[in-house]
Design an enzyme around this catalytic site. Structure first.
Site, PDB file in Angstrom:
ATOM      1  N   LYS A  66       6.602  22.921   7.950  1.00 33.15           N
ATOM      2  CA  LYS A  66       7.204  23.295   9.314  1.00 33.15           C
ATOM      3  C   LYS A  66       7.493  22.154  10.216  1.00 33.15           C
ATOM      4  O   LYS A  66       8.284  22.295  11.130  1.00 33.15           O
ATOM      5  CB  LYS A  66       6.290  24.266   9.819  1.00 33.15           C
ATOM      6  N   TYR A 188      12.225  29.604   2.313  1.00 38.78           N
ATOM      7  CA  TYR A 188      10.762  29.205   3.083  1.00 38.78           C
ATOM      8  C   TYR A 188       9.735  29.092   2.094  1.00 38.78           C
ATOM      9  O   TYR A 188       8.658  28.264   2.217  1.00 38.78           O
ATOM     10  CB  TYR A 188      10.662  30.414   4.010  1.00 38.78           C
ATOM     11  N   TYR A 239      -2.102  26.832  15.256  1.00 44.58           N
ATOM     12  CA  TYR A 239      -2.119  28.140  15.522  1.00 44.58           C
ATOM     13  C   TYR A 239      -3.037  28.877  16.966  1.00 44.58           C
ATOM     14  O   TYR A 239      -3.188  28.025  17.762  1.00 44.58           O
ATOM     15  CB  TYR A 239      -2.465  28.971  14.250  1.00 44.58           C
TER      16      TYR A 239
HETATM   17  N1  GLN Z   1       3.346  29.874   2.974  1.00 40.07           N
HETATM   18  C1  GLN Z   1       2.261  30.249   3.924  1.00 40.07           C
HETATM   19  C2  GLN Z   1       2.551  31.675   4.541  1.00 40.07           C
HETATM   20  O1  GLN Z   1       3.871  31.792   4.744  1.00 40.07           O
HETATM   21  C3  GLN Z   1       2.077  29.037   4.939  1.00 40.07           C
HETATM   22  C4  GLN Z   1       1.091  29.630   5.944  1.00 40.07           C
HETATM   23  C5  GLN Z   1       0.116  28.423   6.509  1.00 40.07           C
HETATM   24  O2  GLN Z   1       0.097  27.414   5.803  1.00 40.07           O
HETATM   25  N2  GLN Z   1      -0.317  28.592   7.632  1.00 40.07           N
HETATM   26  O3  GLN Z   1       1.599  32.375   4.867  1.00 40.07           O
END
Ligand code: GLN
Length: 303
Positions: A66, A188, A239
């Protein structure tokens, strides 16, 4: 600073601390990874990379993707359009949470929670397949032309993507999706399923330590944009643990549920650490410990 000995010391200390967390199992293919793996790499501005443990072992980058999709969108002439569709505030909620979206009319809090990352993928899809654009960029920056999607991880996630599908359709209902949801979701899921090593990730993110300059000397981002990506990493990259992470480590960082954490020391280096065991918020337990030791021993936090 002797980075090779420093990394040995950190690996030794992490090994001695047996807290490891739990491997992500909501994507079944990720649950098969050995929780005892540990690798760490530091890339200096001139591209020299130092590593320890499993630093050359590819793993699933997941949400670390991301950072790069955000940078690729902001590098476009219309890149700033993104900020009409996604915010820049920490969410304080889990990365895959749905609750804020309804209160905030389908505008995700930031580009690193899943809803925000889906909007970024949708923006990047204006210029081609977002996952392919990302893979091309990462192959070039890492200097590893064999980087690839892990088809098993992608299929496994696609089969268990109801939450992400719900987020995307919910945003579509508010007019915040340009492309059909199945297309965005497919891109994605593939962007998250790229496999890279700590060395590849540390090298590929050097543009963020060099205020926007890529490994070939060309400019990807303006100085202010590079600062902005680092700022969003600091406030939102781990997060609902971003406050605790800034307190402990003091660096812009982005985690992924594959167990990787990428951290930037602007003007100096990048650091990538991998250990698949996660805490409740989806961040690598040993990875955070290693980065905490790194800034404590070097004094290289941004504060
Ligand atoms: N591909 C994972 C999801 O969409 C990515 C989440 C993550 O790495 N925090 O749940």
């Amino acid at each position: 600073m002797d980075l090779a000995s420093l990394l040995d010391r950190i690996a030794f200390d992490v090994e001695a601390d047996d807290a490891r967390g739990k491997v992500a199992d909501y994507i079944p293919a990720l649950a098969r990874v050995d929780p005892d793996r540990f690798g760490m790499a530091v890339a200096e501005l001139d591209g020299t990379v130092y590593g320890v443990g499993d630093w050359r072992q590819p793993f699933s980058i997941q949400s670390m993707s991301k950072v790069f999709t955000l940078a690729l969108v902001l590098a476009q002439a219309e890149g700033a359009d993104l900020w009409d569709r996604v915010g820049r505030e920490p969410s304080g909620d889990p990365f895959n949470s749905l609750v804020q979206l309804e209160h905030e009319d389908g505008i995700p809090r930031n580009p690193f929670i899943n809803a925000g990352a889906l909007v970024v993928t949708d923006e990047l899809a204006r210029y081609g397949d977002a996952a392919e654009e990302l893979l091309t960029f990462l192959r070039k920056e890492s200097g590893t032309p064999t980087l690839a999607f892990d088809a098993e991880v992608a299929t496994s996630e696609a089969e268990h993507a109801d939450r992400n599908r719900a987020l995307a359709y919910f945003m579509a209902a508010y007019g915040n999706m340009r492309h059909p949801v199945p297309e965005v979701l497919d891109q994605y899921v593939r962007q998250c399923a790229i496999s890279m090593s700590c060395a590849d990730l540390a090298r590929s993110s050097l543009f963020l330590a060099r205020h926007g300059i890529r490994n070939d000397g060309s400019r990807l981002l303006g100085q202010s944009e590079a600062k902005r990506v680092n700022a969003v990493m600091l406030t939102c990259g781990t997060y609902d643990a971003a406050g605790q992470f800034a307190y402990r480590v003091g660096l812009p960082a982005k985690s992924g549920v594959g167990g990787g954490i990428l951290a930037i020391v602007p003007g100096r280096c990048t650091v990538c650490v991998w250990s698949p065991g996660l805490d409740k918020r989806g961040n690598s337990v040993a990875g955070a410990t290693a980065l905490d030791l790194f800034t404590t021993l070097t004094g290289w936090s941004i504060f």
